[in-house]
Write a protein that holds these residues in place. Structure first.
Motif, PDB file in Angstrom:
ATOM      1  N   LEU A 119      66.352  74.460 133.855  1.00 28.99           N
ATOM      2  CA  LEU A 119      66.221  73.539 134.985  1.00 28.99           C
ATOM      3  C   LEU A 119      67.159  72.364 134.757  1.00 28.99           C
ATOM      4  N   LEU A 120      68.054  72.138 135.722  1.00 30.34           N
ATOM      5  CA  LEU A 120      69.001  71.033 135.660  1.00 30.34           C
ATOM      6  C   LEU A 120      68.581  69.943 136.642  1.00 30.34           C
ATOM      7  N   GLY A 121      68.657  68.700 136.202  1.00 33.77           N
ATOM      8  CA  GLY A 121      68.341  67.588 137.077  1.00 33.77           C
ATOM      9  C   GLY A 121      69.504  67.234 137.986  1.00 33.77           C
ATOM     10  N   ALA A 122      69.254  66.345 138.926  1.00 35.22           N
ATOM     11  CA  ALA A 122      70.285  65.911 139.865  1.00 35.22           C
ATOM     12  C   ALA A 122      71.429  65.234 139.130  1.00 35.22           C
TER      13      ALA A 122
ATOM     14  N   TRP B 120      52.409  62.914 141.730  1.00 30.20           N
ATOM     15  CA  TRP B 120      52.951  61.909 140.819  1.00 30.20           C
ATOM     16  C   TRP B 120      53.622  62.527 139.597  1.00 30.20           C
ATOM     17  N   GLN B 121      53.168  63.702 139.153  1.00 29.15           N
ATOM     18  CA  GLN B 121      53.751  64.329 137.970  1.00 29.15           C
ATOM     19  C   GLN B 121      55.163  64.853 138.218  1.00 29.15           C
ATOM     20  N   LEU B 122      55.489  65.130 139.487  1.00 32.57           N
ATOM     21  CA  LEU B 122      56.815  65.663 139.787  1.00 32.57           C
ATOM     22  C   LEU B 122      57.916  64.662 139.456  1.00 32.57           C
ATOM     23  N   SER B 123      57.651  63.379 139.688  1.00 30.75           N
ATOM     24  CA  SER B 123      58.658  62.369 139.367  1.00 30.75           C
ATOM     25  C   SER B 123      59.003  62.398 137.875  1.00 30.75           C
ATOM     26  N   ARG B 124      57.999  62.613 137.040  1.00 33.17           N
ATOM     27  CA  ARG B 124      58.231  62.710 135.599  1.00 33.17           C
ATOM     28  C   ARG B 124      59.041  63.963 135.259  1.00 33.17           C
ATOM     29  N   LEU B 125      58.716  65.075 135.920  1.00 32.98           N
ATOM     30  CA  LEU B 125      59.459  66.309 135.695  1.00 32.98           C
ATOM     31  C   LEU B 125      60.920  66.139 136.093  1.00 32.98           C
ATOM     32  N   PHE B 126      61.159  65.539 137.262  1.00 37.25           N
ATOM     33  CA  PHE B 126      62.523  65.353 137.742  1.00 37.25           C
ATOM     34  C   PHE B 126      63.307  64.412 136.825  1.00 37.25           C
TER      35      PHE B 126
ATOM     36  N   GLY C  15      68.283  68.161 131.373  1.00 36.66           N
ATOM     37  CA  GLY C  15      68.246  69.616 131.328  1.00 36.66           C
ATOM     38  C   GLY C  15      67.047  70.093 130.532  1.00 36.66           C
ATOM     39  N   ILE C  16      66.398  71.152 130.999  1.00 36.27           N
ATOM     40  CA  ILE C  16      65.219  71.696 130.329  1.00 36.27           C
ATOM     41  C   ILE C  16      65.399  73.195 130.122  1.00 36.27           C
ATOM     42  N   LEU C  17      65.301  73.632 128.872  1.00 34.10           N
ATOM     43  CA  LEU C  17      65.291  75.055 128.544  1.00 34.10           C
ATOM     44  C   LEU C  17      63.848  75.540 128.602  1.00 34.10           C
ATOM     45  N   ILE C  18      63.575  76.488 129.487  1.00 33.45           N
ATOM     46  CA  ILE C  18      62.201  76.934 129.742  1.00 33.45           C
ATOM     47  C   ILE C  18      61.922  78.204 128.946  1.00 33.45           C
ATOM     48  N   ARG C  19      60.816  78.169 128.201  1.00 34.93           N
ATOM     49  CA  ARG C  19      60.426  79.317 127.371  1.00 34.93           C
ATOM     50  C   ARG C  19      58.940  79.610 127.584  1.00 34.93           C
ATOM     51  N   GLY C  20      58.397  80.526 126.790  1.00 33.64           N
ATOM     52  CA  GLY C  20      56.965  80.760 126.807  1.00 33.64           C
ATOM     53  C   GLY C  20      56.472  81.610 127.960  1.00 33.64           C
ATOM     54  N   ARG C  21      55.139  81.646 128.095  1.00 36.10           N
ATOM     55  CA  ARG C  21      54.497  82.565 129.042  1.00 36.10           C
ATOM     56  C   ARG C  21      54.749  82.205 130.502  1.00 36.10           C
ATOM     57  N   HIS C  22      55.081  80.964 130.802  1.00 38.32           N
ATOM     58  CA  HIS C  22      55.317  80.573 132.193  1.00 38.32           C
ATOM     59  C   HIS C  22      56.702  80.986 132.687  1.00 38.32           C
TER      60      HIS C  22
ATOM     61  N   ILE D  18      58.469  77.448 151.552  1.00 29.71           N
ATOM     62  CA  ILE D  18      57.908  76.191 151.046  1.00 29.71           C
ATOM     63  C   ILE D  18      56.772  76.470 150.069  1.00 29.71           C
ATOM     64  N   VAL D  19      55.956  77.457 150.389  1.00 33.16           N
ATOM     65  CA  VAL D  19      54.850  77.824 149.490  1.00 33.16           C
ATOM     66  C   VAL D  19      55.396  78.227 148.122  1.00 33.16           C
ATOM     67  N   ILE D  20      56.468  79.003 148.118  1.00 37.28           N
ATOM     68  CA  ILE D  20      57.059  79.452 146.853  1.00 37.28           C
ATOM     69  C   ILE D  20      57.652  78.280 146.083  1.00 37.28           C
ATOM     70  N   LEU D  21      58.335  77.364 146.778  1.00 38.87           N
ATOM     71  CA  LEU D  21      58.908  76.204 146.097  1.00 38.87           C
ATOM     72  C   LEU D  21      57.817  75.362 145.449  1.00 38.87           C
ATOM     73  N   LEU D  22      56.724  75.131 146.181  1.00 39.00           N
ATOM     74  CA  LEU D  22      55.607  74.372 145.616  1.00 39.00           C
ATOM     75  C   LEU D  22      55.003  75.103 144.412  1.00 39.00           C
ATOM     76  N   SER D  23      54.911  76.423 144.502  1.00 38.93           N
ATOM     77  CA  SER D  23      54.389  77.210 143.387  1.00 38.93           C
ATOM     78  C   SER D  23      55.307  77.103 142.173  1.00 38.93           C
ATOM     79  N   LEU D  24      56.607  77.137 142.421  1.00 38.54           N
ATOM     80  CA  LEU D  24      57.574  76.966 141.332  1.00 38.54           C
ATOM     81  C   LEU D  24      57.408  75.620 140.638  1.00 38.54           C
ATOM     82  N   LEU D  25      57.297  74.570 141.420  1.00 39.24           N
ATOM     83  CA  LEU D  25      57.140  73.232 140.853  1.00 39.24           C
ATOM     84  C   LEU D  25      55.835  73.127 140.062  1.00 39.24           C
ATOM     85  N   LYS D  26      54.786  73.760 140.560  1.00 38.49           N
ATOM     86  CA  LYS D  26      53.500  73.742 139.857  1.00 38.49           C
ATOM     87  C   LYS D  26      53.605  74.428 138.501  1.00 38.49           C
ATOM     88  N   VAL D  27      54.254  75.596 138.460  1.00 36.79           N
ATOM     89  CA  VAL D  27      54.392  76.326 137.197  1.00 36.79           C
ATOM     90  C   VAL D  27      55.299  75.558 136.231  1.00 36.79           C
ATOM     91  N   LEU D  28      56.341  74.928 136.752  1.00 31.90           N
ATOM     92  CA  LEU D  28      57.215  74.123 135.903  1.00 31.90           C
ATOM     93  C   LEU D  28      56.443  72.978 135.247  1.00 31.90           C
TER      94      LEU D  28
END
Length: 287
Positions: free
Chosen positions: A64-67, A107-113, A119-126, A146-156
């Motif tokens: 995941l790459l940030g802006a 509110w947690q999305l701002s922290r993720l962004f 840059g975040i290297l994603i590993r593990g079961r998710h 939109i449902v899929i995008l929200l689901s993606l953000l939730k799993v991230l």
């Protein structure tokens, strides 16, 4: 290297862009864009540059790459016999509305962004859940997108097994002339890392004196020219070590080191293990 601004076309009436790449390479220009990006490598290997980080990549990597985070995936080969393949999803942080991130539930999305700016290297079961949702997004229409995008953000947000890539999250946004100059140097280094590339040669490519080039290069890449060249060589060696076809001494010379002892020293410093220990991490387990 100095990144260039890329404009991402989102398409008409689309809140984000999802596409499947299959071509000889992922592109060779160090660039950035205001969209965030999920990048899943299906096929291909080489060296990736993200922010101030240089590392080897191969199939299966999810990032995941940030802006506005500068990046480029430089593939091992650039021909049809070694095709690369990836699924890429790009979206603006405010794509769901300018007030969406102000909602109490978001509110947690701002922290993720903010974290993604390195840059975040994603590993593990998710990881597999995210990849599956990316595939679904390619064929989704209407509200389901939109449902899929929200689901993606939730799993991230739920993905605990991940790590930051770049040490630095703030980068200057240079002009077009600077972009061309540093990309020329970058291409020259990547094409000639096996040889004894001198500082004067690199400076000549950028049409600068050696002293000015040293200051210029360090300001833009957060490392010296020699450190940058060494990292490129070490990460090329990583690819050859994983392939397991050659002895370590052969690899050291093939990647531009003048003697194996020098190679061992730089490799251990950058990777934290010896070349042999690194190779063993990727060797099949014998039962």
């Amino acid at each position: 290297m100095n990144p260039s601004l890329h404009t991402v076309a989102s398409g008409q009436q689309r809140s984000y862009r999802i596409f499947h790449i299959m071509q000889p390479h992922f592109g060779t220009v160090w660039h950035y864009h205001p969209e965030m990006e999920l990048h899943y490598v299906i096929r291909g290997e080489g060296i990736r540059f993200i922010g101030d980080n240089i590392d080897y990549f191969r199939a299966g990597e999810l990032i995941l790459l940030g802006a506005n985070l500068p990046h480029v995936w430089h593939c091992r080969e650039n021909n049809a016999e070694h095709m690369t393949e990836a699924v890429v999803l790009q979206f603006l942080p405010e794509c769901l509305g300018s007030d969406f991130l102000d909602l109490p539930e978001a509110w947690q999305l701002s922290r993720l962004f903010e974290r993604a700016r390195k840059g975040i290297l994603i590993r593990g079961r998710h990881k597999e859940k995210i990849i599956g949702l990316m595939y679904e997004a390619q064929t989704a229409t209407g509200l389901q997108r939109i449902v899929i995008l929200l689901s993606l953000l939730k799993v991230l947000l739920e993905s605990a097994d991940s790590k930051s890539i770049s040490m630095t999250q703030g980068f200057s946004r240079p002009g077009e002339t600077e972009c061309r100059r540093l990309n020329l140097v970058y291409d020259y280094i990547f094409s000639n890392y096996k040889d004894n590339i001198t500082l004067n040669q690199a400076a000549a490519i950028s049409n600068m004196s050696a002293a000015n080039f040293c200051r210029y290069f360090k300001r833009l890449t957060h490392r010296t020219y020699s450190a940058f060249l060494t990292e490129v060589r070490v990460n090329q060696a990583c690819r050859m070590l994983i392939a397991g076809k050659h002895a370590v001494e052969f690899i050291s010379y093939e990647c531009g080191f003048n003697n194996p002892a020098n190679f061992y020293r730089h490799f251990k410093l950058l990777k934290g293990v010896t070349p042999l220990e690194y190779r063993q991490q990727f060797s099949p387990v014998k039962i």
